[in-house]
Scaffold this motif. Sequence first.
Motif, PDB file in Angstrom:
ATOM      1  N   PRO A  46      30.138  23.308 -11.321  1.00 46.11           N
ATOM      2  CA  PRO A  46      30.474  22.288 -12.325  1.00 46.11           C
ATOM      3  C   PRO A  46      29.616  22.365 -13.590  1.00 46.11           C
ATOM      4  O   PRO A  46      28.523  22.926 -13.582  1.00 46.11           O
ATOM      5  CB  PRO A  46      30.190  20.966 -11.593  1.00 46.11           C
ATOM      6  N   SER A  47      30.127  21.766 -14.648  1.00 44.96           N
ATOM      7  CA  SER A  47      29.414  21.731 -15.937  1.00 44.96           C
ATOM      8  C   SER A  47      30.038  20.673 -16.831  1.00 44.96           C
ATOM      9  O   SER A  47      31.244  20.442 -16.770  1.00 44.96           O
ATOM     10  CB  SER A  47      29.522  23.089 -16.625  1.00 44.96           C
ATOM     11  N   LEU A  48      29.236  20.062 -17.653  1.00 43.74           N
ATOM     12  CA  LEU A  48      29.744  19.251 -18.756  1.00 43.74           C
ATOM     13  C   LEU A  48      29.364  19.947 -20.068  1.00 43.74           C
ATOM     14  O   LEU A  48      30.213  20.366 -20.844  1.00 43.74           O
ATOM     15  CB  LEU A  48      29.169  17.835 -18.708  1.00 43.74           C
ATOM     16  N   ARG A  49      28.036  20.110 -20.295  1.00 42.53           N
ATOM     17  CA  ARG A  49      27.542  20.631 -21.560  1.00 42.53           C
ATOM     18  C   ARG A  49      27.944  22.081 -21.795  1.00 42.53           C
ATOM     19  O   ARG A  49      28.444  22.431 -22.876  1.00 42.53           O
ATOM     20  CB  ARG A  49      26.006  20.536 -21.625  1.00 42.53           C
ATOM     21  N   THR A  50      27.705  22.938 -20.816  1.00 42.74           N
ATOM     22  CA  THR A  50      27.939  24.366 -21.036  1.00 42.74           C
ATOM     23  C   THR A  50      29.417  24.627 -21.297  1.00 42.74           C
ATOM     24  O   THR A  50      29.779  25.367 -22.214  1.00 42.74           O
ATOM     25  CB  THR A  50      27.437  25.160 -19.812  1.00 42.74           C
ATOM     26  N   MET A  51      30.264  23.977 -20.510  1.00 40.38           N
ATOM     27  CA  MET A  51      31.704  24.175 -20.657  1.00 40.38           C
ATOM     28  C   MET A  51      32.192  23.693 -22.030  1.00 40.38           C
ATOM     29  O   MET A  51      32.899  24.404 -22.745  1.00 40.38           O
ATOM     30  CB  MET A  51      32.447  23.435 -19.547  1.00 40.38           C
ATOM     31  N   ILE A 109      29.721  33.569 -17.614  1.00 36.15           N
ATOM     32  CA  ILE A 109      29.875  33.253 -16.189  1.00 36.15           C
ATOM     33  C   ILE A 109      28.783  32.300 -15.742  1.00 36.15           C
ATOM     34  O   ILE A 109      27.605  32.484 -16.073  1.00 36.15           O
ATOM     35  CB  ILE A 109      29.834  34.526 -15.314  1.00 36.15           C
ATOM     36  N   ARG A 110      29.193  31.264 -15.015  1.00 36.38           N
ATOM     37  CA  ARG A 110      28.244  30.366 -14.335  1.00 36.38           C
ATOM     38  C   ARG A 110      28.406  30.541 -12.837  1.00 36.38           C
ATOM     39  O   ARG A 110      29.513  30.384 -12.298  1.00 36.38           O
ATOM     40  CB  ARG A 110      28.485  28.907 -14.716  1.00 36.38           C
ATOM     41  N   ALA A 111      27.320  30.871 -12.177  1.00 35.48           N
ATOM     42  CA  ALA A 111      27.320  31.016 -10.717  1.00 35.48           C
ATOM     43  C   ALA A 111      25.942  30.617 -10.213  1.00 35.48           C
ATOM     44  O   ALA A 111      24.985  31.373 -10.365  1.00 35.48           O
ATOM     45  CB  ALA A 111      27.650  32.445 -10.312  1.00 35.48           C
ATOM     46  N   ASN A 146      18.351  31.983 -13.778  1.00 39.06           N
ATOM     47  CA  ASN A 146      18.185  31.946 -15.233  1.00 39.06           C
ATOM     48  C   ASN A 146      19.215  31.033 -15.899  1.00 39.06           C
ATOM     49  O   ASN A 146      20.314  30.824 -15.365  1.00 39.06           O
ATOM     50  CB  ASN A 146      18.290  33.353 -15.828  1.00 39.06           C
ATOM     51  N   HIS A 147      18.823  30.507 -17.036  1.00 38.81           N
ATOM     52  CA  HIS A 147      19.725  29.707 -17.860  1.00 38.81           C
ATOM     53  C   HIS A 147      19.294  29.927 -19.318  1.00 38.81           C
ATOM     54  O   HIS A 147      18.726  29.055 -19.956  1.00 38.81           O
ATOM     55  CB  HIS A 147      19.630  28.234 -17.466  1.00 38.81           C
ATOM     56  N   PRO A 148      19.586  31.129 -19.840  1.00 36.31           N
ATOM     57  CA  PRO A 148      19.054  31.480 -21.165  1.00 36.31           C
ATOM     58  C   PRO A 148      19.609  30.612 -22.290  1.00 36.31           C
ATOM     59  O   PRO A 148      18.917  30.410 -23.307  1.00 36.31           O
ATOM     60  CB  PRO A 148      19.473  32.945 -21.330  1.00 36.31           C
ATOM     61  N   CYS A 149      20.827  30.103 -22.141  1.00 38.81           N
ATOM     62  CA  CYS A 149      21.410  29.258 -23.198  1.00 38.81           C
ATOM     63  C   CYS A 149      20.617  27.955 -23.308  1.00 38.81           C
ATOM     64  O   CYS A 149      20.348  27.460 -24.411  1.00 38.81           O
ATOM     65  CB  CYS A 149      22.875  28.976 -22.907  1.00 38.81           C
ATOM     66  N   GLN A 150      20.244  27.383 -22.160  1.00 35.99           N
ATOM     67  CA  GLN A 150      19.428  26.172 -22.170  1.00 35.99           C
ATOM     68  C   GLN A 150      18.068  26.460 -22.804  1.00 35.99           C
ATOM     69  O   GLN A 150      17.574  25.693 -23.635  1.00 35.99           O
ATOM     70  CB  GLN A 150      19.242  25.660 -20.730  1.00 35.99           C
ATOM     71  N   ALA A 151      17.475  27.588 -22.425  1.00 38.06           N
ATOM     72  CA  ALA A 151      16.142  27.922 -22.938  1.00 38.06           C
ATOM     73  C   ALA A 151      16.172  28.110 -24.456  1.00 38.06           C
ATOM     74  O   ALA A 151      15.269  27.648 -25.170  1.00 38.06           O
ATOM     75  CB  ALA A 151      15.627  29.179 -22.244  1.00 38.06           C
ATOM     76  N   HIS A 290      14.785  17.084 -21.114  1.00 40.78           N
ATOM     77  CA  HIS A 290      15.494  17.299 -19.848  1.00 40.78           C
ATOM     78  C   HIS A 290      16.806  17.981 -20.210  1.00 40.78           C
ATOM     79  O   HIS A 290      17.452  17.615 -21.198  1.00 40.78           O
ATOM     80  CB  HIS A 290      15.755  15.973 -19.121  1.00 40.78           C
ATOM     81  N   CYS A 291      17.228  18.939 -19.394  1.00 42.54           N
ATOM     82  CA  CYS A 291      18.429  19.715 -19.742  1.00 42.54           C
ATOM     83  C   CYS A 291      19.714  18.931 -19.542  1.00 42.54           C
ATOM     84  O   CYS A 291      20.751  19.306 -20.076  1.00 42.54           O
ATOM     85  CB  CYS A 291      18.456  20.992 -18.911  1.00 42.54           C
ATOM     86  N   LEU A 292      19.663  17.844 -18.745  1.00 44.32           N
ATOM     87  CA  LEU A 292      20.838  17.065 -18.335  1.00 44.32           C
ATOM     88  C   LEU A 292      21.760  17.922 -17.453  1.00 44.32           C
ATOM     89  O   LEU A 292      21.816  19.125 -17.659  1.00 44.32           O
ATOM     90  CB  LEU A 292      21.616  16.503 -19.532  1.00 44.32           C
ATOM     91  N   PRO A 293      22.463  17.340 -16.495  1.00 41.02           N
ATOM     92  CA  PRO A 293      22.539  15.899 -16.241  1.00 41.02           C
ATOM     93  C   PRO A 293      21.272  15.383 -15.562  1.00 41.02           C
ATOM     94  O   PRO A 293      20.610  16.120 -14.840  1.00 41.02           O
ATOM     95  CB  PRO A 293      23.735  15.776 -15.280  1.00 41.02           C
ATOM     96  N   VAL A 294      20.980  14.100 -15.819  1.00 40.28           N
ATOM     97  CA  VAL A 294      19.800  13.472 -15.236  1.00 40.28           C
ATOM     98  C   VAL A 294      20.207  12.205 -14.499  1.00 40.28           C
ATOM     99  O   VAL A 294      21.073  11.458 -14.970  1.00 40.28           O
ATOM    100  CB  VAL A 294      18.747  13.154 -16.321  1.00 40.28           C
ATOM    101  N   ASN A 318      22.020  20.974 -29.384  1.00 41.24           N
ATOM    102  CA  ASN A 318      21.535  22.311 -29.731  1.00 41.24           C
ATOM    103  C   ASN A 318      22.098  23.402 -28.830  1.00 41.24           C
ATOM    104  O   ASN A 318      22.050  24.579 -29.182  1.00 41.24           O
ATOM    105  CB  ASN A 318      20.002  22.334 -29.731  1.00 41.24           C
ATOM    106  N   ARG A 319      22.611  23.020 -27.648  1.00 41.76           N
ATOM    107  CA  ARG A 319      23.307  24.010 -26.835  1.00 41.76           C
ATOM    108  C   ARG A 319      24.455  24.619 -27.642  1.00 41.76           C
ATOM    109  O   ARG A 319      24.598  25.835 -27.703  1.00 41.76           O
ATOM    110  CB  ARG A 319      23.854  23.356 -25.553  1.00 41.76           C
ATOM    111  N   MET A 320      25.255  23.769 -28.265  1.00 46.86           N
ATOM    112  CA  MET A 320      26.396  24.265 -29.034  1.00 46.86           C
ATOM    113  C   MET A 320      25.934  25.119 -30.226  1.00 46.86           C
ATOM    114  O   MET A 320      26.475  26.209 -30.473  1.00 46.86           O
ATOM    115  CB  MET A 320      27.233  23.087 -29.547  1.00 46.86           C
TER     116      MET A 320
HETATM  117  N1   CP Z   1      22.272  21.630 -18.987  1.00 50.35           N
HETATM  118  C1   CP Z   1      23.451  22.104 -18.550  1.00 50.35           C
HETATM  119  O1   CP Z   1      23.633  23.309 -18.345  1.00 50.35           O
HETATM  120  O2   CP Z   1      24.399  21.148 -18.412  1.00 50.35           O
HETATM  121  P1   CP Z   1      25.790  21.349 -17.639  1.00 50.35           P
HETATM  122  O3   CP Z   1      25.440  21.617 -16.188  1.00 50.35           O
HETATM  123  O4   CP Z   1      26.517  20.050 -17.819  1.00 50.35           O
HETATM  124  O5   CP Z   1      26.511  22.502 -18.232  1.00 50.35           O
END
Ligand code: CP
Length: 334
Positions: A46-51, A109-111, A146-151, A290-294, A318-320
């Motif tokens: 699942p994802s909110l922000r990344t998607m 890809i998210r896995a 890893n989560h380079p987009c968040q970083a 915090h990267c969220l979700p929290v 800033n993710r976008m």
């Molecule tokens: N921070 C982050 O990756 O959020 P999502 O899980 O909602 O994509």
Amino acid sequence: MKLFNDLADFSVEEIDDLLTLARRLDEHPEPQALAGRVLALLFLNPSLRTMSSFQAAMIRLGGSAFVISPEMSIHGLETRPGIVMDGAAAEHIREAVPVIASYGDAIGIRAFAQRQRLEDDLADSEFQTFRSLIDKPMINMESAINHPCQALADWKTMDELGVPRQGGKFVLSWAYHPKALPLAVPSAVVHMACQRGMDVTVLRPEGFELPTPIMDKARAAAEANGGSLQESADRHEAIEGAHVVYAKEWSSTRHYGDRLGDEKLRRELVDWCIDDPWFQPAREDCRLMHCLPVRRGVAVSDRVLDGPRSVVIQEARNRMVAQMAVVYRMLRGS
Ligand code: CP
């Protein structure tokens, strides 16, 4: 750029170049820059922000994106290698991933981590398999480790806030969560802060130490960039003089893959909900990231999240913006 998998693959100059581009695209939109280009987005979790941020980034640059996830009415996907597929899953990722990639000019890809064997997750085995199946540019949208987009977005957020690189004090603090969450964000974020040249402390209870290879890699980045890395279980000592407290929940490394062992350990740690008194020894202008979700009132209190220290919405936006720079470089070049 053919692969965006790890900030460690880029020099500080290259990261600054990406962030300069991100700022330019935000301030001076280029709504035709990626006209006709397509980004495929495969979410196995699942994802909110990344998607939404990748789709928004592509739309703002004149391109388009499509999302595939198990929640859609696609065939059940099997991810295990060498399995006899006589169960519910009708399609293996070994076919599904290259097919989806063939419809786009690049793929994200998210896995998430399997969280069974730490060695496999540290090696990012599943993500390496995906890489071997694809001949298109590829973005890690959060893998096992890893989560380079968040970083990248978090680096940008600290730049905007004027948080110093050398001399800036960054605390990555474990926070309570009822479930064992992956190591991807803490691993990416600790390296990012070290690569940024900051003095970094990982604040965590006993049993939640980050794995040695993650710490060693981050320490090498700190040493190369004028920073430092230590860990502590002492809240006051760790947060004293901090510019940033970055809250994150993660699984016990002592009981990795052992759900009951992890649960038993974390049950005693519900007071690791980051609240106002935590900041007493910090700088007055110390920020909460915090990267969220929290989970409110569980990982971080309402009054911290709703107060002036919190920059979580800025991080998420800033993710976008950061990803606009990534897809621009990937699909348009320099
Ligand atoms: N921070 C982050 O990756 O959020 P999502 O899980 O909602 O994509």
